[in-house]
Design a protein around this motif. Sequence first.
Motif, PDB file in Angstrom:
ATOM      1  N   ALA A 100       0.840  -1.209   0.000  1.00  0.00           N
ATOM      2  CA  ALA A 100       0.000   0.000   0.000  1.00  0.00           C
ATOM      3  C   ALA A 100       0.871   1.253   0.000  1.00  0.00           C
ATOM      4  O   ALA A 100       0.611   2.213  -0.752  1.00  0.00           O
ATOM      5  N   VAL A 103       2.445   1.910  -3.446  1.00  0.00           N
ATOM      6  CA  VAL A 103       1.508   2.440  -4.441  1.00  0.00           C
ATOM      7  C   VAL A 103       1.113   3.877  -4.075  1.00  0.00           C
ATOM      8  O   VAL A 103       1.124   4.777  -4.921  1.00  0.00           O
ATOM      9  N   LEU A 104       0.813   4.107  -2.796  1.00  0.00           N
ATOM     10  CA  LEU A 104       0.398   5.456  -2.372  1.00  0.00           C
ATOM     11  C   LEU A 104       1.518   6.472  -2.553  1.00  0.00           C
ATOM     12  O   LEU A 104       1.267   7.632  -2.899  1.00  0.00           O
ATOM     13  N   GLU A 108       0.738   8.520  -8.894  1.00  0.00           N
ATOM     14  CA  GLU A 108      -0.176   9.668  -8.839  1.00  0.00           C
ATOM     15  C   GLU A 108      -1.606   9.219  -9.154  1.00  0.00           C
ATOM     16  O   GLU A 108      -1.807   8.276  -9.935  1.00  0.00           O
ATOM     17  N   PRO A 109      -2.606   9.915  -8.612  1.00  0.00           N
ATOM     18  CA  PRO A 109      -3.991   9.613  -8.979  1.00  0.00           C
ATOM     19  C   PRO A 109      -4.168   9.676 -10.497  1.00  0.00           C
ATOM     20  O   PRO A 109      -3.578  10.541 -11.158  1.00  0.00           O
ATOM     21  N   ALA A 126      -5.233  -1.317  -2.927  1.00  0.00           N
ATOM     22  CA  ALA A 126      -4.179  -0.301  -2.759  1.00  0.00           C
ATOM     23  C   ALA A 126      -4.194   0.683  -3.931  1.00  0.00           C
ATOM     24  O   ALA A 126      -4.055   1.898  -3.738  1.00  0.00           O
ATOM     25  N   ALA A 130      -5.126   4.794  -3.786  1.00  0.00           N
ATOM     26  CA  ALA A 130      -4.259   5.837  -4.351  1.00  0.00           C
ATOM     27  C   ALA A 130      -4.979   6.665  -5.410  1.00  0.00           C
ATOM     28  O   ALA A 130      -4.395   7.614  -5.944  1.00  0.00           O
ATOM     29  N   ALA A 132      -5.599   5.587  -8.260  1.00  0.00           N
ATOM     30  CA  ALA A 132      -5.014   5.174  -9.540  1.00  0.00           C
ATOM     31  C   ALA A 132      -5.923   4.126 -10.183  1.00  0.00           C
ATOM     32  O   ALA A 132      -6.970   3.781  -9.639  1.00  0.00           O
ATOM     33  N   CYS A 260       8.052   5.666  -0.421  1.00  0.00           N
ATOM     34  CA  CYS A 260       7.238   4.707   0.351  1.00  0.00           C
ATOM     35  C   CYS A 260       7.057   5.213   1.783  1.00  0.00           C
ATOM     36  O   CYS A 260       5.962   5.130   2.352  1.00  0.00           O
ATOM     37  N   ALA A 263       4.361   7.796   2.496  1.00  0.00           N
ATOM     38  CA  ALA A 263       3.009   7.274   2.767  1.00  0.00           C
ATOM     39  C   ALA A 263       2.979   6.490   4.071  1.00  0.00           C
ATOM     40  O   ALA A 263       2.101   6.677   4.913  1.00  0.00           O
TER      41      ALA A 263
END
Length: 391
Positions: A100, A103-104, A108-109, A126, A130, A132, A260, A263
């Motif tokens: 998680a 990815v976060l 980016e969204p 995950a 995000a 995504a 990482c 987040a």
Amino acid sequence: MRTVARLQPFRSTIFAEMSALAARTGAVNLGQGFPDSDGPQGMLDAAQKAIASGLNQYPPGDGLPELRRAVSDQVRREYSLEYDPDGDVLITVGASEGIAAAVLGLVEPGREVILIEPFYDSYAAAVALAGARRRVVPLVEQTTQDGVVRYVLDPDLLRAAVTPQTAAIIVNSPHNPTGTVLSAADLNLVADLCREHDLIAITDEVYEYLLFDGRVQHPIAALPGMRERTVRISSAAKTFNVTGWKVGWITAPRDLVDACRAAKQWLTYTGATPLQAAVAHALDVEREWLRTVPVALQGARDLLTTALVEVGFDVHPSEGTYFVCADARPLGFTDAATLCLEMPAAVGVAAVPVSALADDEDRWAPIVRFAFSKRPEVIREGARRLHALRR
Ligand code: PMP
Ligand code: GLN
């Protein structure tokens, strides 16, 4: 419905659902993947000692220094990969938080993440957390020269999934749920795409020691040009039979670890200090365990595989992990989701339908995942009960 829209598609996880059903019906639980025996005694003692000696406050944000050092030593020893314990290693609350956080912190969204289907359910969640989007590429069947059907990546399908929006690909080998160990060709294909398109590889290697028949782990991070673009994730859960401890880790170059951490520090900040100390002990000292655990598990795989074949399933050979997949069509079942809902009460065995780990539910509809991370007598009892499915 109060849940935010992006999380609404995710029901409760299939693993919890099937374990609850197994508990309610008294079924043998070959569903959720966890072992039913303890890990090395020295590690359990180390955890108790750590608590008794007062190691009970927050560790540093990146994790207990001795665990970061032990992880760094382990990846050097096993794979000749160099990660600085101060900056290239991040201790997480299980591999789950590592995935998680990666990815976060890195996607980016609106960007895309490639998942290989079937996929561990937390990956899709995950990606949704995000903001995504996931692009899903199925494993496909390939028959080897000796007539064995394996799951492999289709290069054309994988290539076609890469778009200008692709940020990362999550790769899990040994693979849950299929028990596939990706071939050198498959790993190289992923690496080629990452280099060509400047993608990040997020590699979930929680089953790195659970390989059978003499196989060994080959991290993508060790391929040319991949260390700098790979976030490698593992965990003590499967290696040391402590799925309830939730001690995981990320190894990656500093810039990726920074992302990482950006987040992770707002998710949990840190995980349980005494358990980190015990896992450091295990990685340093319990080398014999690392050799014996896959041997015992291979025996369990053989026991369950033979039983499933006898019952009449069409079994896909498992090359690693806790799991073996079986096609239920020869027994007259085309829908494993229904079968798995009915089996605990009807037969007294719980398992997991692979379609719950897929977007294309039809493709995986007849496949059942069975866990063999259980004591032999439990597997034998499960097998005995499964004979009721025979036509
Ligand atoms: N990845 C895979 C492929 C898994 O099967 C699991 C389940 N243990 C995890 C990640 C999560 O690991 P952890 O319990 O360390 O969070
Ligand atoms: N990894 C385990 C499995 O695949 C379970 C993890 C979980 O329950 N979330 O069965």
